[in-house]
Design a protein around this motif. Structure first.
Motif, PDB file in Angstrom:
ATOM      1  N   SER A 155      92.384  -6.270  30.032  1.00  0.00           N
ATOM      2  CA  SER A 155      93.056  -6.330  31.327  1.00  0.00           C
ATOM      3  C   SER A 155      92.219  -7.078  32.371  1.00  0.00           C
ATOM      4  N   THR A 156      90.916  -7.222  32.103  1.00  0.00           N
ATOM      5  CA  THR A 156      90.014  -7.947  33.006  1.00  0.00           C
ATOM      6  C   THR A 156      89.831  -9.390  32.544  1.00  0.00           C
ATOM      7  N   TRP A 157      89.494  -9.581  31.281  1.00  0.00           N
ATOM      8  CA  TRP A 157      89.327 -10.913  30.691  1.00  0.00           C
ATOM      9  C   TRP A 157      89.659 -10.805  29.216  1.00  0.00           C
ATOM     10  N   SER A 158      90.738 -11.445  28.808  1.00  0.00           N
ATOM     11  CA  SER A 158      91.229 -11.309  27.435  1.00  0.00           C
ATOM     12  C   SER A 158      90.856 -12.513  26.570  1.00  0.00           C
ATOM     13  N   TRP A 159      91.022 -12.326  25.287  1.00  0.00           N
ATOM     14  CA  TRP A 159      90.807 -13.418  24.334  1.00  0.00           C
ATOM     15  C   TRP A 159      91.718 -14.600  24.681  1.00  0.00           C
ATOM     16  N   ASP A 160      92.970 -14.335  25.012  1.00  0.00           N
ATOM     17  CA  ASP A 160      93.891 -15.421  25.357  1.00  0.00           C
ATOM     18  C   ASP A 160      93.405 -16.201  26.577  1.00  0.00           C
ATOM     19  N   SER A 166      87.567  -4.294  24.356  1.00  0.00           N
ATOM     20  CA  SER A 166      87.235  -2.871  24.495  1.00  0.00           C
ATOM     21  C   SER A 166      88.450  -2.111  25.029  1.00  0.00           C
ATOM     22  N   GLN A 167      88.240  -0.861  25.330  1.00  0.00           N
ATOM     23  CA  GLN A 167      89.256   0.039  25.881  1.00  0.00           C
ATOM     24  C   GLN A 167      90.290   0.415  24.826  1.00  0.00           C
ATOM     25  N   THR A 168      91.502  -0.111  24.914  1.00  0.00           N
ATOM     26  CA  THR A 168      92.576   0.352  24.030  1.00  0.00           C
ATOM     27  C   THR A 168      92.485  -0.226  22.626  1.00  0.00           C
ATOM     28  N   GLU A 169      92.239  -1.523  22.509  1.00  0.00           N
ATOM     29  CA  GLU A 169      92.250  -2.178  21.204  1.00  0.00           C
ATOM     30  C   GLU A 169      90.989  -1.883  20.396  1.00  0.00           C
ATOM     31  N   LYS A 170      89.840  -1.960  21.036  1.00  0.00           N
ATOM     32  CA  LYS A 170      88.542  -1.729  20.390  1.00  0.00           C
ATOM     33  C   LYS A 170      88.428  -2.494  19.078  1.00  0.00           C
ATOM     34  N   PRO A 228      91.857  -8.554  12.959  1.00  0.00           N
ATOM     35  CA  PRO A 228      90.986  -7.890  13.933  1.00  0.00           C
ATOM     36  C   PRO A 228      90.172  -6.786  13.253  1.00  0.00           C
ATOM     37  N   VAL A 229      88.897  -6.713  13.605  1.00  0.00           N
ATOM     38  CA  VAL A 229      88.002  -5.709  13.026  1.00  0.00           C
ATOM     39  C   VAL A 229      87.814  -4.622  14.074  1.00  0.00           C
ATOM     40  N   THR A 230      88.402  -3.468  13.805  1.00  0.00           N
ATOM     41  CA  THR A 230      88.372  -2.366  14.764  1.00  0.00           C
ATOM     42  C   THR A 230      87.048  -1.611  14.713  1.00  0.00           C
TER      43      THR A 230
END
Length: 139
Positions: free
Chosen positions: A11-16, A54-58, A95-97
């Motif tokens: 939500s602050t800085w994403s991969w996209d 981080s946060q939700t996806e981790k 994605p590696v959780t």
């Protein structure tokens, strides 16, 4: 070449958003932890890193490259804080959780597990190879 992990809340800085910066890349700014800053001071142009949501996806969602070594962080006038610039190299296939990392005994000493709150952390050569294998990308 050394390896690193860069954590960001999507939500602050994403991969996209990182991908959207293209070859120009972006400052990895706003880090206000001395240990994380010191790790950035060790980075060299060409070093690679995992981009971790981080946060939700981790999860590790992409691979980045350091394109500028440590310099003053443009988001503050406080000279103590420095950052590097990174650019996206490519997404991971899988994605590696954090759960996957914790479940693999080869990664039990990884900083992501031992010091999970640190936003910039080193990754050993062996850890890099294992996570790349899990992610379906060439190390």
């Amino acid at each position: 070449m050394r390896y690193w992990l860069f954590k960001s809340e999507p939500s602050t800085w994403s991969w996209d958003q990182q991908v959207g910066k293209g070859d120009a890349g972006e400052e990895w700014d706003g880090v206000r932890n001395y240990q994380a800053r010191n790790f950035m001071r060790e980075m060299k142009v060409g070093d690679r890193g995992f981009f971790y949501h981080s946060q939700t996806e981790k999860a590790v969602v992409g691979i980045v490259e350091v394109i500028a070594e440590a310099h003053p962080d443009s988001t503050t006038d406080d000279e103590r804080w420095e950052c590097v610039d990174i650019k996206a190299i490519g997404p991971v296939q899988t994605p590696v959780t954090l759960e996957m990392v914790k479940a693999d005994p080869r990664l039990e000493e990884m900083a992501l597990i031992r010091n999970s709150r640190l936003s910039v952390q080193p990754v050993t050569d062996a850890e890099w190879a294992v996570v790349c294998e899990m992610a379906g990308v060439d190390p």
